[in-house]
Design a protein around this motif. Structure first.
Motif, mmCIF file in Angstrom:
data_model
loop_
_atom_site.group_PDB
_atom_site.id
_atom_site.type_symbol
_atom_site.label_atom_id
_atom_site.label_comp_id
_atom_site.label_asym_id
_atom_site.label_seq_id
_atom_site.Cartn_x
_atom_site.Cartn_y
_atom_site.Cartn_z
ATOM 1 N N TYR A 56 12.822 19.342 40.056
ATOM 2 C CA TYR A 56 12.183 19.633 41.346
ATOM 3 C C TYR A 56 10.682 19.350 41.261
ATOM 4 O O TYR A 56 10.109 18.696 42.137
ATOM 5 N N HIS A 57 10.051 19.819 40.195
ATOM 6 C CA HIS A 57 8.611 19.603 40.029
ATOM 7 C C HIS A 57 8.299 18.129 39.775
ATOM 8 O O HIS A 57 7.275 17.623 40.236
ATOM 9 N N LEU A 58 9.181 17.440 39.078
ATOM 10 C CA LEU A 58 8.987 16.007 38.847
ATOM 11 C C LEU A 58 9.014 15.237 40.162
ATOM 12 O O LEU A 58 8.195 14.336 40.383
ATOM 13 N N ARG A 59 9.938 15.587 41.039
ATOM 14 C CA ARG A 59 10.000 14.908 42.342
ATOM 15 C C ARG A 59 8.733 15.172 43.153
ATOM 16 O O ARG A 59 8.211 14.273 43.826
ATOM 17 N N ALA A 60 8.211 16.402 43.082
ATOM 18 C CA ALA A 60 6.972 16.722 43.802
ATOM 19 C C ALA A 60 5.800 15.920 43.252
ATOM 20 O O ALA A 60 4.967 15.416 44.017
ATOM 21 N N LEU A 61 5.729 15.792 41.931
ATOM 22 C CA LEU A 61 4.653 15.002 41.324
ATOM 23 C C LEU A 61 4.792 13.516 41.661
ATOM 24 O O LEU A 61 3.791 12.827 41.876
ATOM 25 N N ALA A 62 6.022 13.027 41.709
ATOM 26 C CA ALA A 62 6.249 11.623 42.082
ATOM 27 C C ALA A 62 5.842 11.388 43.529
ATOM 28 O O ALA A 62 5.206 10.378 43.847
ATOM 29 N N LYS A 63 6.198 12.315 44.394
ATOM 30 C CA LYS A 63 5.832 12.192 45.808
ATOM 31 C C LYS A 63 4.312 12.166 45.979
ATOM 32 O O LYS A 63 3.790 11.470 46.846
ATOM 33 N N ALA A 64 3.608 12.900 45.120
ATOM 34 C CA ALA A 64 2.142 12.927 45.177
ATOM 35 C C ALA A 64 1.517 11.714 44.493
ATOM 36 O O ALA A 64 0.296 11.566 44.481
ATOM 37 N N GLY A 65 2.346 10.842 43.897
ATOM 38 C CA GLY A 65 1.828 9.631 43.263
ATOM 39 C C GLY A 65 1.270 9.853 41.867
ATOM 40 O O GLY A 65 0.584 8.985 41.324
ATOM 41 N N MET A 66 1.576 10.994 41.257
ATOM 42 C CA MET A 66 1.043 11.297 39.939
ATOM 43 C C MET A 66 1.917 10.766 38.808
ATOM 44 O O MET A 66 1.433 10.537 37.707
ATOM 45 N N ILE A 67 3.229 10.636 39.060
ATOM 46 C CA ILE A 67 4.143 10.114 38.053
ATOM 47 C C ILE A 67 5.099 9.144 38.719
ATOM 48 O O ILE A 67 5.164 9.066 39.955
ATOM 49 N N GLU A 68 5.874 8.443 37.895
ATOM 50 C CA GLU A 68 6.862 7.501 38.402
ATOM 51 C C GLU A 68 8.010 7.408 37.405
ATOM 52 O O GLU A 68 7.878 7.830 36.255
ATOM 53 N N GLU A 69 9.113 6.842 37.864
ATOM 54 C CA GLU A 69 10.228 6.613 36.946
ATOM 55 C C GLU A 69 9.824 5.531 35.960
ATOM 56 O O GLU A 69 9.116 4.585 36.302
ATOM 57 N N ALA A 70 10.304 5.687 34.722
ATOM 58 C CA ALA A 70 10.003 4.726 33.662
ATOM 59 C C ALA A 70 11.283 3.978 33.299
ATOM 60 O O ALA A 70 12.380 4.469 33.554
ATOM 61 N N PRO A 71 11.150 2.808 32.701
ATOM 62 C CA PRO A 71 12.343 2.092 32.243
ATOM 63 C C PRO A 71 13.121 2.929 31.233
ATOM 64 O O PRO A 71 12.539 3.677 30.448
ATOM 65 N N SER A 72 14.410 2.789 31.232
ATOM 66 C CA SER A 72 15.296 3.546 30.350
ATOM 67 C C SER A 72 15.071 3.162 28.895
ATOM 68 O O SER A 72 14.697 2.038 28.583
ATOM 69 N N ARG A 73 15.340 4.106 27.995
ATOM 70 C CA ARG A 73 15.221 3.865 26.551
ATOM 71 C C ARG A 73 16.491 3.279 25.960
ATOM 72 O O ARG A 73 16.515 2.878 24.817
ATOM 73 N N GLY A 74 17.566 3.295 26.724
ATOM 74 C CA GLY A 74 18.826 2.858 26.127
ATOM 75 C C GLY A 74 19.838 2.443 27.164
ATOM 76 O O GLY A 74 19.665 1.444 27.852
ATOM 77 N N ASP A 75 20.889 3.238 27.310
ATOM 78 C CA ASP A 75 22.015 2.860 28.161
ATOM 79 C C ASP A 75 21.776 3.103 29.653
ATOM 80 O O ASP A 75 22.648 2.831 30.465
ATOM 81 N N GLY A 76 20.634 3.623 30.011
ATOM 82 C CA GLY A 76 20.312 3.816 31.422
ATOM 83 C C GLY A 76 20.839 5.105 32.022
ATOM 84 O O GLY A 76 20.660 5.350 33.209
ATOM 85 N N ARG A 77 21.486 5.951 31.218
ATOM 86 C CA ARG A 77 22.038 7.195 31.760
ATOM 87 C C ARG A 77 20.970 8.267 31.926
ATOM 88 O O ARG A 77 21.111 9.147 32.751
ATOM 89 N N GLU A 78 19.922 8.207 31.129
ATOM 90 C CA GLU A 78 18.882 9.206 31.262
ATOM 91 C C GLU A 78 17.770 8.689 32.171
ATOM 92 O O GLU A 78 17.460 7.508 32.188
#
Length: 190
Positions: A56-78
């Motif tokens: 929930y807090h991650l989505r709020a930070l993303a909405k505020a432009g402070m963070i973003e999704e990063a490329p996956s480290r492996g199989d893309g499930r995380e």
């Protein structure tokens, strides 16, 4: 806006300041400012919440432009999160409106509470720390007499002394280096 010389994000608007005004969000940002991406589960350990509450807090930070999704480290499930920023520069100044000033005070209170909690946590464990770290640590208060211009100059000089040791300026610190909190405040007394 990002200050490219320091990769710090300037925060001046009330909406972003309100989005940041939660200890869990500050803990998440502090972790992501290292430049290493992390999952909600990894970040939950940092902020002391469940992975779903952290999401929930991650989505709020993303909405505020402070963070973003990063490329996956492996199989893309995380789902990984990252921040392109390495710090915050938060200030409104007296020329801003009441909403910005109120949000600035709210965010500053969160930071003050976190700094106080960190200092108390250090006080509780300092006797069990290696002696060299016990001796290297300090807490001091000095009452100065200065003009506004002298105080601005002093602030610039002190911050310039700290900058070479800042995490964002030191990608490869010595192996024995540890994260160290430095709190520096200057303000006129009533």
């Amino acid at each position: 806006m990002i200050d490219e010389s320091r990769r710090q994000t300037r925060v001046r608007d009330a909406a972003t300041m309100r989005a940041l005004s939660h200890p869990a969000r500050i803990a998440v940002l502090d972790r992501l400012f290292s430049g290493e991406p992390a999952t909600a589960t990894e970040l939950a350990e940092v902020c002391g919440l469940s992975p779903s509450a952290t999401s929930y807090h991650l989505r709020a930070l993303a909405k505020a432009g402070m963070i973003e999704e990063a490329p996956s480290r492996g199989d893309g499930r995380e789902r990984l999160w990252r921040s392109q920023h390495r710090g915050l520069d938060v200030a409104t100044g007296p020329e801003r409106g009441p909403a910005e000033q109120a949000a600035d005070r709210e965010l500053a209170t969160v930071f003050l509470d976190l700094e106080e909690a960190r200092a108390r946590e250090w006080l509780a464990r300092r006797d069990s720390e290696p002696y060299e770290w016990y001796l290297a640590s300090a807490s001091a208060g000095v009452r100065l007499v200065a003009t506004a211009e002298e105080l601005r100059e002093l602030n610039e000089r002190v911050l310039a002394l700290l900058e070479p040791y800042a995490r964002r300026s030191r990608p490869n610190p010595p192996p024995e280096a540890r994260a160290v909190d430095v709190t520096y405040r200057t303000f006129p007394r009533a």
